[in-house]
Design an enzyme around this catalytic site. Structure first.
Site, PDB file in Angstrom:
ATOM      1  N   ASP A  36      -7.192   6.832 -19.836  1.00 23.10           N
ATOM      2  CA  ASP A  36      -6.021   6.107 -20.629  1.00 23.10           C
ATOM      3  C   ASP A  36      -5.278   7.137 -21.463  1.00 23.10           C
ATOM      4  O   ASP A  36      -4.004   6.014 -21.457  1.00 23.10           O
ATOM      5  CB  ASP A  36      -7.337   5.291 -21.713  1.00 23.10           C
ATOM      6  N   GLY A  71     -13.603   6.174   4.814  1.00 15.86           N
ATOM      7  CA  GLY A  71     -15.130   5.326   3.999  1.00 15.86           C
ATOM      8  C   GLY A  71     -15.466   4.599   3.960  1.00 15.86           C
ATOM      9  O   GLY A  71     -16.428   3.997   2.845  1.00 15.86           O
ATOM     10  N   HIS A 126     -16.838   3.593 -26.545  1.00 20.32           N
ATOM     11  CA  HIS A 126     -15.311   3.489 -26.181  1.00 20.32           C
ATOM     12  C   HIS A 126     -14.842   2.437 -25.031  1.00 20.32           C
ATOM     13  O   HIS A 126     -13.907   2.184 -25.219  1.00 20.32           O
ATOM     14  CB  HIS A 126     -15.911   5.176 -25.320  1.00 20.32           C
ATOM     15  N   GLU A 127     -15.681   1.982 -24.288  1.00 19.50           N
ATOM     16  CA  GLU A 127     -15.919   1.147 -22.950  1.00 19.50           C
ATOM     17  C   GLU A 127     -15.681   0.066 -24.273  1.00 19.50           C
ATOM     18  O   GLU A 127     -15.070  -1.533 -23.602  1.00 19.50           O
ATOM     19  CB  GLU A 127     -16.915   1.190 -22.250  1.00 19.50           C
ATOM     20  N   GLY A 133     -15.304   1.264   5.628  1.00 18.18           N
ATOM     21  CA  GLY A 133     -15.449   0.471   6.502  1.00 18.18           C
ATOM     22  C   GLY A 133     -13.936  -0.450   7.044  1.00 18.18           C
ATOM     23  O   GLY A 133     -15.108  -1.430   7.830  1.00 18.18           O
ATOM     24  N   LYS A 134     -13.362   0.518   7.932  1.00 16.91           N
ATOM     25  CA  LYS A 134     -12.078  -0.368   8.160  1.00 16.91           C
ATOM     26  C   LYS A 134     -12.979   0.011   9.829  1.00 16.91           C
ATOM     27  O   LYS A 134     -12.611  -1.457  10.665  1.00 16.91           O
ATOM     28  CB  LYS A 134     -11.348   0.468   8.813  1.00 16.91           C
ATOM     29  N   THR A 135     -13.818   0.937  10.410  1.00  9.42           N
ATOM     30  CA  THR A 135     -13.871   0.708  11.692  1.00  9.42           C
ATOM     31  C   THR A 135     -15.280   0.012  11.675  1.00  9.42           C
ATOM     32  O   THR A 135     -16.020  -1.059  12.917  1.00  9.42           O
ATOM     33  CB  THR A 135     -14.371   2.037  12.108  1.00  9.42           C
TER      34      THR A 135
END
Length: 518
Positions: free
Chosen positions: A417, A131, A341-342, A133-135
């Site tokens: 964490d 998903g 927390h962040e 986006g390689k193609t």
């Protein structure tokens, strides 16, 4: 051509490429007049015989014929692939840079300014989760380079009957590419070709012949001038090592899932400039964190359908509903806790000298995430590793300081964490030669902390010390933690520059003491 057929031929004629004289004769034959000007040399090199009836079907004068041919050739690439070109796509990083450099080289090669041997980007292994986006990358690259795309897959090869059919399908794919050169040969699902070192039993001979043929065709890079091979896989670890050797697919680039800022641009790309033109897409980008470009395309398509069935214009709420898919939203208390927390991570990063490594911090219904570029390398030292442990455990420490206790959110899952901190602490003791065991390397896994005896205790001691360092550090910077948490709770996303600005303006009075301790 078969060797014996060539031997039996009495005459061999080599037809030269179409030149300016041939163009003039064809234009004269159609219009009855002789053109007074010539086609540009760069355009002439892209011409094939099928372009002429398209260009000359309705022209009335000779010079109109030259103009018509030039116009058809200039627009030729627009009909090779639909969709955006590579410079219109987002989230491809090093793969996009590689592709744009190749597109320039192929344009120069087609124009005769460089030789095939001058092009160094002739093979790429593109990896990444489904998903990403390689193609789509292959299609956009072909459009940017203005060359045809020959697309195939290992699944298509293996669908043939018997091994002979599979071998013939591989040969035909490379043959089609040589016939359309310069072009891009895209091979999807490359991990479907087995790694010879992992083949066992009755299938050894079968897969060995297939792999050997593929390697032979890959290695014949000088025998397929103008053919660039791009292969895609979700599992690069399953690719035969010989495929990645020099002269084959010797460049490997991994496409990661897009970050929040990139998701914002991908949403805008699929919506277009006319839809929600003055509405910030940051909320849906945050809600879609961890999803892929293919997911975003699906969200936008379903949201348009929702609005169409409702007989109204598309709303931001339609997008948000598709992204969330009825998932529960964070309560205000949980959102506040995660923001704190962040914020603890962000403040510890700056206080310990990692502020240049912060990319961004975000908050969504799925939780919070601080993205930083700091990595462990062979040059990392014990103080640097201990500082990283302090940063990782500073989220728990911030919760204890601001809310009185820590939640279980720092653990309980892969890449949490606690999982990352435990891995680093374990490696300090058992792999890096920097712990109580001394300069030894002990081969242990995450489930073997009790072997050798005492390792678990040493790891736990190191983690407790790191969390205590985080607590002392954040006590001195509590004002900054609260400022970052408030902004993150309100906005949901803070870029690295904004984090730095908030930290600077909210510097606590005790900052000089903590800086000295650092």
């Amino acid at each position: 051509m078969p060797r014996d057929l060539l031997r039996s031929a009495e005459h061999r004629l080599v037809l030269p490429p179409i030149d300016h004289g041939a163009i003039a004769l064809m234009v004269e034959a159609v219009t009855g007049g002789v053109p007074t000007r010539r086609l540009d040399d760069a355009l002439l090199r892209t011409l094939d015989i099928g372009d002429l009836p398209v260009a000359l079907r309705n022209v009335r004068s000779a010079d109109d014929g030259i103009d018509a041919i030039a116009r058809v050739l200039s627009q030729k690439a627009d009909y090779l692939e639909s969709g955006p070109s590579l410079d219109e796509l987002h989230g491809y990083g090093a793969a996009r840079d590689w592709g744009l450099a190749l597109a320039q080289d192929l344009n120069d090669y087609r124009a005769g300014r460089i030789d095939w041997s001058d092009i160094d980007n002739r093979g790429l292994l593109l990896s990444g989760p489904p998903g990403v986006g390689k193609t789509s990358f292959a299609k956009a690259l072909a459009k940017s380079a203005r060359v045809p795309l020959v697309a195939t897959s290992v699944a298509e090869w293996n669908s043939a009957n018997y091994m002979s059919g599979t071998l013939q399908a591989i040969r035909e794919a490379f043959s089609r590419a040589r016939a359309q050169a310069p072009c891009l040969l895209f091979i999807d699902e490359l991990d479907g070709i087995s790694d010879r070192t992992q083949i066992r039993g009755e299938y050894v001979q079968y897969w060995t012949q297939i792999v050997n043929l593929f390697l032979e065709l890959l290695a014949g890079v000088e025998e397929r001038p103008g053919v660039v091979v791009v292969a895609a896989t979700n599992h690069p670890d399953r690719i035969d090592a010989a495929v990645k050797r020099a002269g084959r697919l010797d460049r490997e680039i991994a496409i990661e899932k897009p970050d929040v800022a990139t998701l914002d641009r991908i949403f805008r790309h699929h919506l277009g400039a006319e839809t929600l033109p003055d509405i910030s897409l940051a909320p849906v980008a945050l809600a879609a964190r961890g999803r892929t470009g293919a997911d975003v395309e699906s969200f936008v398509r379903r949201a348009r359908g929702r609005a169409r069935r409702g007989g109204r214009e598309l709303l931001l709420a339609d997008l948000m509903a598709e992204v969330r898919d009825d998932a529960p939203q964070l309560s205000s208390d949980d959102r506040r806790r995660i923001a704190i927390h962040e914020a603890g991570h962000a403040v510890a990063c700056r206080a310990l000298g990692f502020h240049d490594a912060i990319v961004d911090v975000s908050l969504s219904d799925a939780g919070g995430l601080l993205v930083m570029t700091q990595q462990i390398t062979g040059c990392s030292t014990l103080p640097q590793l201990e500082a990283m442990l302090t940063v990782i455990l500073s989220g728990r420490a911030a919760e204890r300081i601001c809310l009185g206790e820590a939640s279980i959110g720092a653990g309980g899952r892969a890449n949490s964490d606690l999982e990352r901190a435990t891995t680093i602490a374990r490696d300090i003791e058992a792999r890096y030669g920097l712990g109580a065991l001394g300069p030894v390397l002990v081969d242990v896994s995450a489930t073997d902390l009790l072997i050798p005896n005492g390792l678990l205790e040493q790891v736990a001691k190191r983690l407790r010390a790191a969390e205590e360092r985080a607590r002392v550090l954040l006590e001195d910077h509590r004002k900054q933690v609260e400022a970052i948490a408030a902004a993150l709770e309100a906005e949901g996303y803070l870029a690295g520059a904004e984090i730095e600005r908030l930290l600077a303006t909210a510097a606590s009075p005790s900052t000089p003491n903590s800086e000295g301790r650092r």
